[in-house]
Design a protein around this motif. Structure first.
Motif, PDB file in Angstrom:
ATOM      1  N   ALA A 194      43.648  45.433  36.542  1.00  0.00           N
ATOM      2  CA  ALA A 194      43.411  44.561  37.694  1.00  0.00           C
ATOM      3  C   ALA A 194      44.629  44.544  38.619  1.00  0.00           C
ATOM      4  O   ALA A 194      44.486  44.585  39.847  1.00  0.00           O
ATOM      5  N   LYS A 195      45.825  44.501  38.036  1.00  0.00           N
ATOM      6  CA  LYS A 195      47.039  44.540  38.862  1.00  0.00           C
ATOM      7  C   LYS A 195      47.121  45.847  39.644  1.00  0.00           C
ATOM      8  O   LYS A 195      47.506  45.866  40.821  1.00  0.00           O
ATOM      9  N   GLU A 196      46.761  46.940  38.976  1.00  0.00           N
ATOM     10  CA  GLU A 196      46.770  48.251  39.628  1.00  0.00           C
ATOM     11  C   GLU A 196      45.801  48.275  40.810  1.00  0.00           C
ATOM     12  O   GLU A 196      46.130  48.788  41.891  1.00  0.00           O
ATOM     13  N   ILE A 197      44.626  47.699  40.624  1.00  0.00           N
ATOM     14  CA  ILE A 197      43.631  47.676  41.697  1.00  0.00           C
ATOM     15  C   ILE A 197      44.089  46.783  42.845  1.00  0.00           C
ATOM     16  O   ILE A 197      43.891  47.111  44.023  1.00  0.00           O
ATOM     17  N   LEU A 198      44.718  45.658  42.523  1.00  0.00           N
ATOM     18  CA  LEU A 198      45.229  44.773  43.571  1.00  0.00           C
ATOM     19  C   LEU A 198      46.309  45.463  44.403  1.00  0.00           C
ATOM     20  O   LEU A 198      46.412  45.237  45.615  1.00  0.00           O
ATOM     21  N   ARG A 199      47.104  46.307  43.756  1.00  0.00           N
ATOM     22  CA  ARG A 199      48.117  47.066  44.512  1.00  0.00           C
ATOM     23  C   ARG A 199      47.466  48.135  45.383  1.00  0.00           C
ATOM     24  O   ARG A 199      47.842  48.321  46.534  1.00  0.00           O
ATOM     25  N   LYS A 200      46.479  48.813  44.808  1.00  0.00           N
ATOM     26  CA  LYS A 200      45.825  49.917  45.515  1.00  0.00           C
ATOM     27  C   LYS A 200      44.910  49.420  46.623  1.00  0.00           C
ATOM     28  O   LYS A 200      44.790  50.055  47.684  1.00  0.00           O
ATOM     29  N   HIS A 201      44.260  48.278  46.386  1.00  0.00           N
ATOM     30  CA  HIS A 201      43.314  47.716  47.360  1.00  0.00           C
ATOM     31  C   HIS A 201      43.679  46.252  47.624  1.00  0.00           C
ATOM     32  O   HIS A 201      43.019  45.335  47.123  1.00  0.00           O
ATOM     33  N   PRO A 202      44.730  46.003  48.383  1.00  0.00           N
ATOM     34  CA  PRO A 202      45.150  44.616  48.619  1.00  0.00           C
ATOM     35  C   PRO A 202      44.111  43.771  49.354  1.00  0.00           C
ATOM     36  O   PRO A 202      44.205  42.539  49.351  1.00  0.00           O
ATOM     37  N   ASP A 203      43.110  44.440  49.937  1.00  0.00           N
ATOM     38  CA  ASP A 203      42.054  43.716  50.647  1.00  0.00           C
ATOM     39  C   ASP A 203      40.791  43.558  49.808  1.00  0.00           C
ATOM     40  O   ASP A 203      39.734  43.158  50.322  1.00  0.00           O
ATOM     41  N   ILE A 204      40.865  43.832  48.506  1.00  0.00           N
ATOM     42  CA  ILE A 204      39.681  43.726  47.662  1.00  0.00           C
ATOM     43  C   ILE A 204      39.206  42.276  47.607  1.00  0.00           C
ATOM     44  O   ILE A 204      40.002  41.343  47.612  1.00  0.00           O
ATOM     45  N   LYS A 205      37.885  42.111  47.545  1.00  0.00           N
ATOM     46  CA  LYS A 205      37.300  40.773  47.583  1.00  0.00           C
ATOM     47  C   LYS A 205      36.540  40.389  46.317  1.00  0.00           C
ATOM     48  O   LYS A 205      36.205  39.224  46.138  1.00  0.00           O
ATOM     49  N   GLY A 206      36.241  41.384  45.445  1.00  0.00           N
ATOM     50  CA  GLY A 206      35.439  41.030  44.289  1.00  0.00           C
ATOM     51  C   GLY A 206      35.627  41.928  43.082  1.00  0.00           C
ATOM     52  O   GLY A 206      35.872  43.129  43.219  1.00  0.00           O
ATOM     53  N   PHE A 207      35.514  41.326  41.887  1.00  0.00           N
ATOM     54  CA  PHE A 207      35.557  42.039  40.613  1.00  0.00           C
ATOM     55  C   PHE A 207      34.321  41.641  39.801  1.00  0.00           C
ATOM     56  O   PHE A 207      34.028  40.450  39.672  1.00  0.00           O
ATOM     57  N   GLN A 208      33.632  42.640  39.230  1.00  0.00           N
ATOM     58  CA  GLN A 208      32.538  42.377  38.301  1.00  0.00           C
ATOM     59  C   GLN A 208      32.978  42.847  36.922  1.00  0.00           C
ATOM     60  O   GLN A 208      33.222  44.029  36.705  1.00  0.00           O
ATOM     61  N   GLY A 209      33.096  41.916  35.964  1.00  0.00           N
ATOM     62  CA  GLY A 209      33.574  42.240  34.628  1.00  0.00           C
ATOM     63  C   GLY A 209      32.457  42.698  33.707  1.00  0.00           C
ATOM     64  O   GLY A 209      31.301  42.306  33.882  1.00  0.00           O
ATOM     65  N   GLY A 210      32.822  43.524  32.704  1.00  0.00           N
ATOM     66  CA  GLY A 210      31.850  44.019  31.734  1.00  0.00           C
ATOM     67  C   GLY A 210      32.100  43.496  30.333  1.00  0.00           C
ATOM     68  O   GLY A 210      31.319  42.721  29.805  1.00  0.00           O
ATOM     69  N   ALA A 211      33.213  43.915  29.702  1.00  0.00           N
ATOM     70  CA  ALA A 211      33.555  43.406  28.374  1.00  0.00           C
ATOM     71  C   ALA A 211      33.850  41.910  28.464  1.00  0.00           C
ATOM     72  O   ALA A 211      34.245  41.399  29.512  1.00  0.00           O
ATOM     73  N   ALA A 212      33.690  41.214  27.343  1.00  0.00           N
ATOM     74  CA  ALA A 212      33.829  39.755  27.354  1.00  0.00           C
ATOM     75  C   ALA A 212      35.227  39.283  27.726  1.00  0.00           C
ATOM     76  O   ALA A 212      35.415  38.137  28.128  1.00  0.00           O
ATOM     77  N   ILE A 213      36.225  40.171  27.599  1.00  0.00           N
ATOM     78  CA  ILE A 213      37.598  39.774  27.910  1.00  0.00           C
ATOM     79  C   ILE A 213      38.048  40.251  29.302  1.00  0.00           C
ATOM     80  O   ILE A 213      39.147  39.909  29.735  1.00  0.00           O
ATOM     81  N   ASP A 214      37.212  41.002  30.000  1.00  0.00           N
ATOM     82  CA  ASP A 214      37.628  41.537  31.294  1.00  0.00           C
ATOM     83  C   ASP A 214      37.992  40.443  32.279  1.00  0.00           C
ATOM     84  O   ASP A 214      39.015  40.517  32.967  1.00  0.00           O
ATOM     85  N   VAL A 215      37.149  39.403  32.360  1.00  0.00           N
ATOM     86  CA  VAL A 215      37.429  38.335  33.323  1.00  0.00           C
ATOM     87  C   VAL A 215      38.728  37.617  33.001  1.00  0.00           C
ATOM     88  O   VAL A 215      39.387  37.071  33.900  1.00  0.00           O
ATOM     89  N   LEU A 216      39.132  37.606  31.719  1.00  0.00           N
ATOM     90  CA  LEU A 216      40.385  36.947  31.345  1.00  0.00           C
ATOM     91  C   LEU A 216      41.582  37.714  31.898  1.00  0.00           C
ATOM     92  O   LEU A 216      42.511  37.120  32.454  1.00  0.00           O
ATOM     93  N   GLY A 217      41.562  39.043  31.721  1.00  0.00           N
ATOM     94  CA  GLY A 217      42.649  39.863  32.260  1.00  0.00           C
ATOM     95  C   GLY A 217      42.674  39.843  33.778  1.00  0.00           C
ATOM     96  O   GLY A 217      43.742  39.733  34.397  1.00  0.00           O
ATOM     97  N   ILE A 218      41.499  39.931  34.390  1.00  0.00           N
ATOM     98  CA  ILE A 218      41.416  39.916  35.856  1.00  0.00           C
ATOM     99  C   ILE A 218      41.874  38.560  36.387  1.00  0.00           C
ATOM    100  O   ILE A 218      42.659  38.481  37.340  1.00  0.00           O
ATOM    101  N   GLY A 219      41.397  37.487  35.752  1.00  0.00           N
ATOM    102  CA  GLY A 219      41.782  36.138  36.188  1.00  0.00           C
ATOM    103  C   GLY A 219      43.284  35.916  36.106  1.00  0.00           C
ATOM    104  O   GLY A 219      43.891  35.313  36.999  1.00  0.00           O
ATOM    105  N   ARG A 220      43.898  36.421  35.043  1.00  0.00           N
ATOM    106  CA  ARG A 220      45.353  36.294  34.883  1.00  0.00           C
ATOM    107  C   ARG A 220      46.091  37.018  36.007  1.00  0.00           C
ATOM    108  O   ARG A 220      47.044  36.477  36.591  1.00  0.00           O
ATOM    109  N   ALA A 221      45.623  38.224  36.334  1.00  0.00           N
ATOM    110  CA  ALA A 221      46.266  38.994  37.406  1.00  0.00           C
ATOM    111  C   ALA A 221      46.122  38.280  38.748  1.00  0.00           C
ATOM    112  O   ALA A 221      47.066  38.249  39.558  1.00  0.00           O
TER     113      ALA A 221
END
Length: 337
Positions: A208-235
């Motif tokens: 998620a941090k990598e994507i935020l650096r690559k796409h600073p204008d990103i507006k949305g994340f759709q999580g798959g594994a049950a822990i994905d939203v936790l890592g994304i939320g932390r970032a």
């Protein structure tokens, strides 16, 4: 190379800890049928909750002994080792949530050839299974996530998707269902789709941090594994972007609560793993008793009161429920897990 081999050996050894208990249960309770559940990974909240269902079914059902096993990390090869060991122990039934269904085809065929009943979950492409159980139509579930994401994003902006792995069939189906749904919104742009987290919140966080650096204008994340939203939320919290980026995905209420409260996650969806654990073991018991699972049947578990049954890609069937649950900040506390 020797260090790598030693690490693998240790991991396999850890994965197999406790399988001897199945044999012991057989010997101590002669006449009981043994049902072994194999999950993607041991210790993850999702599968801890599933184990509650596995244990509850065993405790409430005369004539069966149930137990759950899983590798110390999400790895299809380690799952194979566990199933091989259970075959050697001569269990009566195996229920399994495959990390990668295609990788387990050989070992599940061996189980079936030896008269072991096989029930899979999250594996509607599995050929070597008697019954595959799906909590819902997977593409519809992914579309449901994405519709919530689109609403949060105002139907416009860059978004991306996460999966446990590209071999995790259901996660890929959810991502594909989301991508198909997003076509209704011409101003939504999918970038870097299907990022793999390998069911590891730290890996999801780094990605998620990598994507935020690559796409600073990103507006949305759709999580798959049950822990994905936790890592994304932390970032997102670390970047101070709560409320500015939308995050919707699979998750459990207790794990996700703090991020729902902070605004780093807008919503989660799930099916209750405890109920899935019960229904997998119940279907395995039905197979052992020679019962048929038929279209429209009530399996007596919430979300599976009127199941759809269709032919699978092999000799088995696919059983589909309607077990999804949507929550957000307003109602996540209603679910105590």
């Amino acid at each position: 190379m020797s260090i790598v081999k030693a690490s693998i050996a240790c991991a396999v050894s850890a994965a197999l800890v406790g399988t001897a208990g199945i044999a012991g249960a057989q010997g101590n309770q002669s006449g009981n049928k043994t049902i072994a559940t194999v999950v993607k990974i041991t210790g993850e909240t999702w599968f801890n909750r599933m184990e509650d269902g596995v244990k509850a079914f065993g405790a409430s059902t005369p004539g069966v002994t149930t137990a759950q096993y899983g590798p110390p990390k999400a790895d299809a090869a380690l799952q194979t080792k566990i199933i091989d060991d259970l075959i050697a122990k001569k269990v009566d039934a195996i229920t399994v949530v495959p990390m990668d269904p295609s990788t387990l085809e050989g070992v599940l065929k061996r189980a079936m050839d030896r008269g072991i009943k096989v029930v899979t979950h999250e594996a509607d492409n599995a050929k070597n299974t008697h019954v595959d159980i799906e909590a819902f139509d997977n593409k519809a579930f992914g579309a449901r996530f994405n519709e919530r994401l689109a609403k949060c994003m105002g139907g416009a902006g860059k978004w991306t998707s996460f999966v446990g792995s590209l071999g995790s069939l259901t996660h890929v189906q959810w991502a594909d269902g989301g991508a198909e749904n997003a076509k209704k919104y011409p101003k939504m742009v999918l970038v870097d789709a299907k990022n793999e987290s390998f069911n590891d919140a730290n890996k999801a966080y780094e990605k998620a941090k990598e994507i935020l650096r690559k796409h600073p204008d990103i507006k949305g994340f759709q999580g798959g594994a049950a822990i994905d939203v936790l890592g994304i939320g932390r970032a997102i919290e670390e970047a101070g972007l709560q409320g500015k980026i939308c995050v919707i995905g699979l998750g459990l209420p207790k794990d996700s609560g703090k991020y729902l409260e902070s605004g780093a996650i807008q919503g989660i969806g799930f099916w209750d793993p405890q109920e899935a654990g019960v229904v997998m073991n119940k279907v395995a018991k039905m197979l052992l008793d020679g019962q048929q699972i038929t279209d429209g049947m009530d399996l007596g578990v919430p979300g599976y009161h009127k199941v759809k049954v269709k032919k699978g890609p092999g000799k088995g069937i696919i059983v589909v429920g309607e077990a999804w649950i949507d929550v957000d900040k307003s109602n996540y506390k209603n679910y105590p897990f």
